[in-house]
Design an enzyme around this catalytic site. Structure first.
Site, mmCIF file in Angstrom:
data_model
loop_
_atom_site.group_PDB
_atom_site.id
_atom_site.type_symbol
_atom_site.label_atom_id
_atom_site.label_comp_id
_atom_site.label_asym_id
_atom_site.label_seq_id
_atom_site.Cartn_x
_atom_site.Cartn_y
_atom_site.Cartn_z
ATOM 1 C CG ASP A 1 -1.941 1.146 1.053
ATOM 2 O OD1 ASP A 1 -2.543 1.274 -0.019
ATOM 3 O OD2 ASP A 1 -2.055 1.944 1.984
ATOM 4 C CG ASP B 1 -6.306 5.588 -2.920
ATOM 5 O OD1 ASP B 1 -6.292 4.799 -1.957
ATOM 6 O OD2 ASP B 1 -5.441 6.472 -3.066
#
Ligand code: DOR
Length: 419
Positions: free
Chosen positions: A180, A318
């Site tokens: 991430d 996102d």
């Protein structure tokens, strides 16, 4: 404030279909390969027929949805698949819970979501991913595949469960690996992680923010260059660039793909639609703050060209919910699950002139391919009936949102949904 068009009329997750069959008729049907008017017949959660208008329809459906009676401009599409969302569970229930995130995804037209591993504790074991997947399955709203981090606790030193044998098909909760927002700083550790990813046959989503860069544009560009350089040393590994936002990163992706590298890329709706000027208007250090930041108009146009020519494979939200207080204090990120289709439809189809079938590819077929999910992403016999109906004429949904986050850059802030 810009205005967006199109809303999710209804969403169907195959787990909820009646065994006796469901018929959608007199409706425009659009996926990556199809744009026709007709009917779709679903039995036991599986698409059994796609029938052009005028052909005989099956009898005996328990439920019939007649597009002609819905009003507006309804289109039946494959449910969307998000490669990149933050569910904050376990860890931050004030920002989001698995329950609120799954409902937000469902309401946004999603049938399948990959949630990122930056939970607390970090999702670094197959057991943790499996527990989240199981909890989501019990809700019956979406099919959730938690991403596994590359290193333990995302600390960048020892590898996570990616060194373990891959769980057998059907028991594997994870289809994508990702550190991430934290790139693995050490090349040695990152290369070892890529080798494990290749062994598992899973793609690695790379965030691309090179540490120590002088500004966020060069951080992204250097980060993408680094992934391309390192993945060439692990032949056969598949990598995916998360939220491409600069023209230069898009150009590197284009060139790497032309050279045959197994690299894919995603763009987020906010980078497709907004620029640094919007960040200023919203408050560059607060409501307008996101990683990577909103870029120049030139970057935004380059990103749309990269979407148009296929350099960008997928749209990913996102989705990054925060409390109002965290947002005011500068926490980066926007919610996105409930607004992505209307934003992308407006920017890519209405303004940039892409066909709706291309948007379907970006939101369903391509993400399915990246995840190796061969049973969804299109509307075709034998595939899961994860379907969504969008209304292209409706004004975009502007809240209140199912997400606990209210941090959208697209619409004026709304009061939170009643919980
Ligand atoms: O702005 C962001 N916030 N970008 C990311 O990729 C991560 C996210 C978060 O977790 O808040």
């Amino acid at each position: 404030m810009k205005s967006y068009r199109s809303a999710i009329f209804s969403n169907e997750f195959s787990a909820g279909f009646p065994a006796a069959g469901k018929l959608f008729k007199n409706i425009r049907i659009v996926d990556e390969k199809t744009d026709l008017t007709g009917a779709v017949f679903v039995e036991r959660g599986i698409i059994s027929a796609v029938i052009p208008q005028g052909c005989p329809l099956p009898r005996g459906a328990a439920l019939v949805v007649d597009g002609a009676a819905l009003g507006g401009a309804p289109v039946l599409m494959p449910a969307f698949i998000d490669l990149h969302a933050h569910f904050r569970d376990p860890g931050w229930p004030a920002k989001e819970t698995l329950e609120s995130a799954c409902l937000a995804a469902f309401r946004g037209g999603y049938g399948t979501v990959v949630c990122m591993a930056n939970t607390m504790p970090v999702t670094d074991t197959f057991a943790a991913a499996r527990a989240l997947r199981k909890r989501a399955a019990a809700l019956g709203l979406i099919d959730l595949y938690p991403a596994l981090s590359l290193t333990r606790g995302m600390e960048g030193t020892s590898l996570s469960d990616i060194t373990a044998p891959l769980p057998p098909p059907g028991e594997n909760p994870t289809l994508l690996l990702s550190e991430d927002g934290k790139d693995v700083e050490s090349d040695v550790v990152f290369l070892a992680a890529l080798a494990e990813a290749r062994r598992l046959g899973l793609p690695v989503s790379c965030h691309c923010e090179a540490p120590g860069a002088e500004d966020s544009v060069s951080a992204e560009n250097r980060g993408v260059r680094r992934v391309i350089d390192l993945m060439r040393r692990v032949e056969g590994v598949r990598c995916h660039i998360a939220h491409v936002s600069t023209g230069a990163a898009a150009a590197m992706l284009r060139e790497a793909k032309a050279r045959g590298l197994a690299l894919t890329g995603e763009a987020a709706p906010h980078h497709i639609a907004l620029t640094a000027a919007d960040a200023e208007r919203l408050g560059a250090a607060s409501r307008g703050r996101v990683n990577p930041p909103l870029r120049s108009e030139e970057d935004r146009r380059a990103l749309i060209e990269a979407v148009r020519d296929g350099t960008i494979d997928a749209v990913a939200t996102d989705h990054a919910p925060h409390t109002d207080a965290d947002k005011e204090a500068g926490a980066p990120g926007f919610i996105g699950l409930e607004t992505s289709f209307s934003v992308c439809f407006t920017e890519l189809v209405l303004k940039a002139g892409l066909p709706l079938s291309r948007l379907s590819a970006l939101m369903s077929a391509a993400p399915a391919r990246i995840l190796g999910l061969v049973d969804r992403g299109l509307i075709a016999p034998g595939l899961r009936a994860d379907l969504t109906i969008v209304d292209l004429e409706a004004p975009a949904y502007t809240g209140p949102f199912a997400s606990r986050g209210n941090n959208t850059p697209f619409h004026p802030p709304q009061p939170p949904a009643v919980s």
